[in-house]
Write a protein that holds these residues in place. Structure first.
Motif, PDB file in Angstrom:
ATOM      1  N   GLU A  62      -3.326 -25.435 -26.640  1.00  0.00           N
ATOM      2  CA  GLU A  62      -2.772 -26.719 -27.054  1.00  0.00           C
ATOM      3  C   GLU A  62      -1.891 -27.234 -25.923  1.00  0.00           C
ATOM      4  O   GLU A  62      -1.087 -26.483 -25.361  1.00  0.00           O
ATOM      5  N   GLN A  63      -2.023 -28.518 -25.609  1.00  0.00           N
ATOM      6  CA  GLN A  63      -1.356 -29.070 -24.435  1.00  0.00           C
ATOM      7  C   GLN A  63       0.160 -28.894 -24.478  1.00  0.00           C
ATOM      8  O   GLN A  63       0.804 -28.760 -23.431  1.00  0.00           O
ATOM      9  N   ARG A  64       0.723 -28.825 -25.658  1.00  0.00           N
ATOM     10  CA  ARG A  64       2.179 -28.712 -25.770  1.00  0.00           C
ATOM     11  C   ARG A  64       2.715 -27.374 -25.270  1.00  0.00           C
ATOM     12  O   ARG A  64       3.918 -27.215 -25.076  1.00  0.00           O
ATOM     13  N   GLY A  65       1.819 -26.365 -25.093  1.00  0.00           N
ATOM     14  CA  GLY A  65       2.284 -25.095 -24.533  1.00  0.00           C
ATOM     15  C   GLY A  65       1.975 -23.871 -25.361  1.00  0.00           C
ATOM     16  O   GLY A  65       2.528 -22.796 -25.100  1.00  0.00           O
ATOM     17  N   THR A  66       1.101 -23.977 -26.356  1.00  0.00           N
ATOM     18  CA  THR A  66       0.766 -22.832 -27.193  1.00  0.00           C
ATOM     19  C   THR A  66      -0.710 -22.466 -27.026  1.00  0.00           C
ATOM     20  O   THR A  66      -1.565 -23.327 -26.882  1.00  0.00           O
ATOM     21  N   LEU A  67      -0.976 -21.175 -27.078  1.00  0.00           N
ATOM     22  CA  LEU A  67      -2.332 -20.646 -27.022  1.00  0.00           C
ATOM     23  C   LEU A  67      -2.628 -20.019 -28.373  1.00  0.00           C
ATOM     24  O   LEU A  67      -1.931 -19.099 -28.808  1.00  0.00           O
ATOM     25  N   ARG A  68      -3.644 -20.533 -29.064  1.00  0.00           N
ATOM     26  CA  ARG A  68      -3.929 -20.158 -30.443  1.00  0.00           C
ATOM     27  C   ARG A  68      -5.208 -19.321 -30.527  1.00  0.00           C
ATOM     28  O   ARG A  68      -6.101 -19.419 -29.681  1.00  0.00           O
ATOM     29  N   ILE A  69      -5.320 -18.547 -31.599  1.00  0.00           N
ATOM     30  CA  ILE A  69      -6.495 -17.710 -31.843  1.00  0.00           C
ATOM     31  C   ILE A  69      -7.271 -18.274 -33.027  1.00  0.00           C
ATOM     32  O   ILE A  69      -6.685 -18.620 -34.060  1.00  0.00           O
ATOM     33  N   VAL A  70      -8.594 -18.346 -32.878  1.00  0.00           N
ATOM     34  CA  VAL A  70      -9.495 -18.659 -33.981  1.00  0.00           C
ATOM     35  C   VAL A  70     -10.366 -17.429 -34.206  1.00  0.00           C
ATOM     36  O   VAL A  70     -11.094 -17.006 -33.310  1.00  0.00           O
ATOM     37  N   ARG A  71     -10.257 -16.857 -35.382  1.00  0.00           N
ATOM     38  CA  ARG A  71     -11.032 -15.663 -35.715  1.00  0.00           C
ATOM     39  C   ARG A  71     -11.896 -15.972 -36.938  1.00  0.00           C
ATOM     40  O   ARG A  71     -11.375 -16.290 -38.009  1.00  0.00           O
ATOM     41  N   GLY A  72     -13.208 -15.870 -36.762  1.00  0.00           N
ATOM     42  CA  GLY A  72     -14.108 -16.116 -37.876  1.00  0.00           C
ATOM     43  C   GLY A  72     -13.965 -17.499 -38.465  1.00  0.00           C
ATOM     44  O   GLY A  72     -14.119 -17.686 -39.668  1.00  0.00           O
ATOM     45  N   GLY A  73     -13.646 -18.488 -37.640  1.00  0.00           N
ATOM     46  CA  GLY A  73     -13.472 -19.856 -38.109  1.00  0.00           C
ATOM     47  C   GLY A  73     -12.102 -20.148 -38.669  1.00  0.00           C
ATOM     48  O   GLY A  73     -11.844 -21.274 -39.112  1.00  0.00           O
ATOM     49  N   VAL A  74     -11.196 -19.179 -38.658  1.00  0.00           N
ATOM     50  CA  VAL A  74      -9.849 -19.348 -39.217  1.00  0.00           C
ATOM     51  C   VAL A  74      -8.834 -19.404 -38.072  1.00  0.00           C
ATOM     52  O   VAL A  74      -8.801 -18.518 -37.207  1.00  0.00           O
ATOM     53  N   LEU A  75      -8.022 -20.444 -38.052  1.00  0.00           N
ATOM     54  CA  LEU A  75      -6.955 -20.583 -37.074  1.00  0.00           C
ATOM     55  C   LEU A  75      -5.763 -19.737 -37.510  1.00  0.00           C
ATOM     56  O   LEU A  75      -5.179 -19.964 -38.570  1.00  0.00           O
ATOM     57  N   LEU A  76      -5.396 -18.742 -36.687  1.00  0.00           N
ATOM     58  CA  LEU A  76      -4.279 -17.879 -37.048  1.00  0.00           C
ATOM     59  C   LEU A  76      -2.972 -18.641 -36.900  1.00  0.00           C
ATOM     60  O   LEU A  76      -2.792 -19.442 -35.968  1.00  0.00           O
ATOM     61  N   PRO A  77      -2.012 -18.408 -37.802  1.00  0.00           N
ATOM     62  CA  PRO A  77      -0.777 -19.197 -37.777  1.00  0.00           C
ATOM     63  C   PRO A  77       0.146 -18.876 -36.609  1.00  0.00           C
ATOM     64  O   PRO A  77       0.875 -19.742 -36.148  1.00  0.00           O
ATOM     65  N   THR A  78       0.129 -17.635 -36.127  1.00  0.00           N
ATOM     66  CA  THR A  78       1.025 -17.229 -35.049  1.00  0.00           C
ATOM     67  C   THR A  78       0.358 -17.426 -33.700  1.00  0.00           C
ATOM     68  O   THR A  78      -0.743 -16.914 -33.478  1.00  0.00           O
ATOM     69  N   PRO A  79       0.980 -18.159 -32.763  1.00  0.00           N
ATOM     70  CA  PRO A  79       0.365 -18.335 -31.444  1.00  0.00           C
ATOM     71  C   PRO A  79       0.188 -16.998 -30.720  1.00  0.00           C
ATOM     72  O   PRO A  79       1.019 -16.091 -30.833  1.00  0.00           O
ATOM     73  N   PHE A  80      -0.895 -16.906 -29.964  1.00  0.00           N
ATOM     74  CA  PHE A  80      -1.111 -15.766 -29.076  1.00  0.00           C
ATOM     75  C   PHE A  80      -0.062 -15.776 -27.968  1.00  0.00           C
ATOM     76  O   PHE A  80       0.456 -14.737 -27.559  1.00  0.00           O
TER      77      PHE A  80
END
Length: 624
Positions: free
Chosen positions: A67-85
Motif C-alpha cells: 500500500e502506497q502509504r507504507g504498509t505491506l499486507r498479506i493475502v492468504r487464500g483470498g483473505v486480507l490479513l488484518p496485521t501488516p507484514f
C-alpha cells in the motif's frame, strides 16, 4: 442496470498524482495475438491504494501487496490479513508519487527471510532497504532488522520509479525515474554519471551491496557502475519473463506516448532507451533529427487516445489460463485498458486490446504458480486475470477436461492425470470425444496405445476402464474393488452422457456418485422428503430439497435437479464463490466478499454488474 464503469474523463480527474505521468500506444501495423478475451476475477478488497503485488517464493501461497502509504499486507487464500507484514508509515513520505513503491523477496527467502523495499524516506529521497522476517511469526517482519542498501537524492517529488525485482541471475534490479520536474530538466536520463532515469543491477549477497563486475559501465570513466540500462523517464513496473529471462519495461511518457521497452535475456546490458532525446517512437529533445542507431526503440507504444499512464505487466507463464500462455499483458492506469502482445516471426511485437476494464490498474503481480493479478488503486482491490471468450480455456489446470480441451503439453506427451506435469508417452488424442460421451470434435487425453484415459481414482475410471472383476466394481473411486457393484453397460443417458456410456452403479440401480460429489444430491439424494444435503457434507438438513428440472438456472442441463431451499433460498453453501453474488448474508452497507462467513463494513453485493466479471448481466457481484 447499475454500472460500475465511470466515464473516462471523470475517472481521470479522480486519479492520484502518482500516475499523472503514465501512458500506452499500439503501432498501426500491429497484428493481434490469438483471439481471446480477458476477465478479472475479484480476489480481495479492503486495501488502501495498492501499488505492488508479489509473492515470497516460499511455497506458502501468500500474496503480498504494498500500500502506497507504507504498509505491506498479506493475502492468504483470498483473505486480507488484518496485521501488516511490514508497517513503515513512520518512515515513509506518502503523497503524490511518493510512498512505498516496490517490494521484492530474496530468491532464498525461505532460508534467509530477507525482503527488500523501495520507498520515499521522510526527506523525500529514495531508499532501498532490507528487512528480515520475524523468527517467531512468519507473517510479520522484524522492524529492528533494517539494513539500508541504497539511498538516492531526489530534487523533485515525482518520477521515482519504484520497481524492485530479482533477475534470473540472482541480482537485484532497481528502477529509478529521471527525478521529475517535467521534460527531464536536469538531463538525468542520458547522464551516466548519476543513477536517475536508470535501472540498476546490484549484488546484495554483500552488505549493503556490491557492483557486479560484469555490469556494462564498470570501469567507464565518469559512469556509475551500478547502471544496467538508461534513457528512462519513469519506469513504472518492469518484469522478467520467468520462462526466457527477457526483461520488459513499462516507461511512462511525457505528453504524447507511452511505451514498453524490451531487453533480451542474452543482453550484456547498457541499452539506451532514448529518453529525453525520444519519447516513445518520436523525437522529444530535439523535436526533430534525433535519429541514432544506438538508441533502442520500444517494442510497443500508444498515444493519448488510448490512455496516459502505462502500467508495465508480465508475460503470462501460468498453467490455469492456456489461452494466455506467452502473451505479454500490460495496461493503462488512466483508461483502464488492458492489452495483450505476442512476438511476430520477424521479432517485432503485435498488440490487441483485450479488456476495457474501467479500473485504475496501478500494478500487475505474479504468484508462485505464474498466475497474474492486477490492483485497482481507487477501489483498493486485487483481481486475478482469466482468459475468456471463444479463445480462452474453460477449465483450470487440474480439471479433468483441461488436457482434453486446452492441452498444455508438446506432441508426444500429455498431462492425463492433470497434475500440471507433462509425461512422455501420453497425448491428447484428436476427435475421439464421442467414444467417451463428449462431442465428436473433443480431444481426450489417452495413451497412444489406446489405453485407459483416466488415472485410478478418476470419476470416469470405472466407467471406461473397470479395474475390477465380474460382480464387483470401484464406484467410490478409492482404488478398492467392492463386491456387489459393477460398471453397468449403456446407462449413460440416465446421467447426462450418451446412451452408450457405462456408469459405475450398484446392480440395483444405485447412485453413480460418491458421497460428497457435487452431483450426489442432484442424482441420488440420500435424505428424506423435506430434507437435503446441499452442502455435500453427508448430513441431511431439514428444509432443503433437490428441486427437479431447474438445472438450466445454474448452468446445468434443463432436466438436471439442483439442491435448493424449497422456499427459493440460496443454492450455494456458505463459502461458495457465488454465495455473496446470489445470497448475500449481510445487511445494507456491508458484505462478505471473501466468503469467510463474516460481514465486513464498506462492502456490498452490487446489483446487476455480473457481466463485468464473466457472469450474466443480471447477477450481483460482491464489491467495495
Amino acid at each position: 442496470m447499475r454500472s460500475i464503469t465511470r466515464p473516462f474523463r471523470a475517472r481521470r480527474m479522480r486519479l492520484a498524482p502518482l500516475f499523472s505521468a503514465l501512458a500506452l500506444a499500439v503501432p498501426a501495423a500491429a497484428q493481434p495475438p490469438p483471439e481471446l478475451e480477458l476477465e478479472l476475477e475479484p480476489v480481495t478488497g479492503g486495501l488502501f491504494q495498492p501499488v505492488a503485488i508479489t509473492h515470497a517464493g516460499d511455497g506458502s501461497g501468500r500474496l503480498f501487496v504494498a500500500e502506497q502509504r507504507g504498509t505491506l499486507r498479506i493475502v492468504r487464500g483470498g483473505v486480507l490479513l488484518p496485521t501488516p507484514f511490514l508497517d513503515l508509515r513512520t518512515e515513509v513520505r506518502f503523497g503524490g508519487e511518493q510512498g512505498l513503491l516496490g517490494v521484492a523477496f530474496h530468491p532464498e527467502f525461505a532460508l534467509n527471510g530477507f525482503v527488500f523495499v523501495h520507498h520515499t524516506d521522510l526527506g523525500g529521497n529514495t531508499r532501498v532497504a532490507r528487512y528480515r522476517v520475524s523468527a517467531t511469526d512468519p507473517d510479520v517482519v522484524d522492524p529492528s532488522s533494517r539494513l539500508i542498501v541504497l539511498e538516492v537524492a531526489q530534487f523533485a517529488a515525482n518520477h521515482n520509479g519504484g520497481q524492485l525485482a530479482f533477475g534470473p541471475d540472482g541480482m537485484l534490479y532497481v528502477a529509478l525515474g529521471d527525478g521529475g520536474g517535467g521534460g527531464d530538466p536536469m538531463e538525468n536520463g542520458q547522464d551516466l554519471g548519476n543513477l536517475l532515469g536508470k535501472i540498476l543491477r546490484l549484488d546484495v549477497g554483500v552488505e549493503p551491496f556490491a557492483v557486479p563486475p560484469d555490469n556494462p559501465f564498470v570501469g567507464v570513466p565518469g559512469a556509475r557502475g551500478e547502471i544496467w540500462v538508461y534513457g528512462l523517464r519513469n519506469p513504472w513496473r518492469f518484469s522478467f519473463d520467468r520462462a526466457t529471462g527477457d526483461l520488459f519495461i513499462g516507461d511512462v511518457g511525457q505528453n504524447a506516448w507511452e511505451e514498453i521497452d524490451f531487453q533480451p535475456a542474452a543482453s550484456a546490458g547498457g541499452e539506451n532507451y532514448g529518453w529525453d532525446r525520444m519519447e516513445g517512437p518520436a523525437c522529444f529533445e530535439p523535436a526533430s533529427g534525433c535519429e541514432d542507431p544506438s538508441l533502442v526503440l520500444p517494442i510497443l507504444y500508444y498515444d493519448r487516445d488510448q490512455g496516459y499512464a502505462v502500467t508495465g505487466g508480465y508475460r503470462y507463464r501460468g498453467g490455469a489460463e492456456p489461452a494466455l500462455r506467452g502473451v505479454y499483458l500490460y495496461a493503462d492506469f488512466g483508461s483502464g485498458r488492458i492489452w495483450g502482445a505476442t512476438p511476430r516471426a520477424d521479432g517485432s511485437w503485435g498488440s490487441r486490446l483485450l479488456l476495457d476494464s474501467g479500473r485504475a490498474i496501478s500494478t500487475f503481480g505474479e504468484d508462485e504458480a505464474g498466475e497474474l493479478y492486477v490492483a485497482d488503486y481507487l477501489a483498493g482491490s486485487i483481481l486475478r486475470l482469466k482468459a475468456g471468450g471463444a479463445g480462452g480455456c474453460p477449465w483450470p489446470a487440474g480439471h479433468p477436461h483441461f488436457c482434453r480441451d486446452c492441452g498444455p503439453c508438446a506432441d508426444g506427451e500429455g498431462d492425463c492425470d492433470n497434475d500440471g506435469q507433462c509425461e512422455a508417452g501420453t497425448s491428447c488424442a484428436m476427435n475421439v470425444g464421442a467414444q467417451f460421451g463428449y462431442n465428436p470434435n473433443i480431444d481426450v487425453c489417452v495413451a497412444p496405445s489406446g489405453g485407459c484415459p483416466w488415472p485410478a481414482g478418476h470419476p470416469h475410471f470405472c466407467r471406461d476402464c473397470g479395474p475390477c472383476g465380474d460382480g464387483e466394481g470401484d464406484c467410490d473411486n478409492d482404488g478398492q474393488c467392492e463386491a456387489g457393484t459393477s460398471c453397468a453397460m449403456d446407462v449413460g443417458a440416465q446421467f447426462g452422457y450418451n446412451p452408450n456410456i457405462d456408469v459405475c452403479v450398484a446392480p440395483s440401480g444405485g447412485c453413480p456418485w460418491p458421497l460428497g460429489h457435487p452431483r450426489f444430491c442432484r442424482d441420488c439424494g440420500p435424505c428424506a422428503d423435506g430434507e437435503g444435503d446441499c452442502d455435500n457434507d453427508g448430513e441431511c438438513a431439514a428444509g432443503t430439497v433437490c428441486a427437479p428440472d431447474v438445472g438450466a438456472d445454474f448452468g446445468f442441463h434443463p432436466n438436471v435437479d439442483v439442491c435448493l431451499d424449497p422456499g427459493g433460498g440460496c443454492p450455494w453453501p456458505l463459502g461458495h464463490a457465488h454465495f455473496c453474488r446470489d445470497c448475500g448474508p449481510c445487511q445494507e452497507g456491508e458484505g462478505d466478499c471473501d466468503n469467510d462467513g463474516q460481514c465486513a463494513a464498506g462492502l456490498s453485493c452490487e446489483d446487476d454488474v455480473g457481466a463485468a466479471f464473466g457472469f450474466g448481466p443480471q447477477i450481483d457481484v460482491c464489491l467495495p
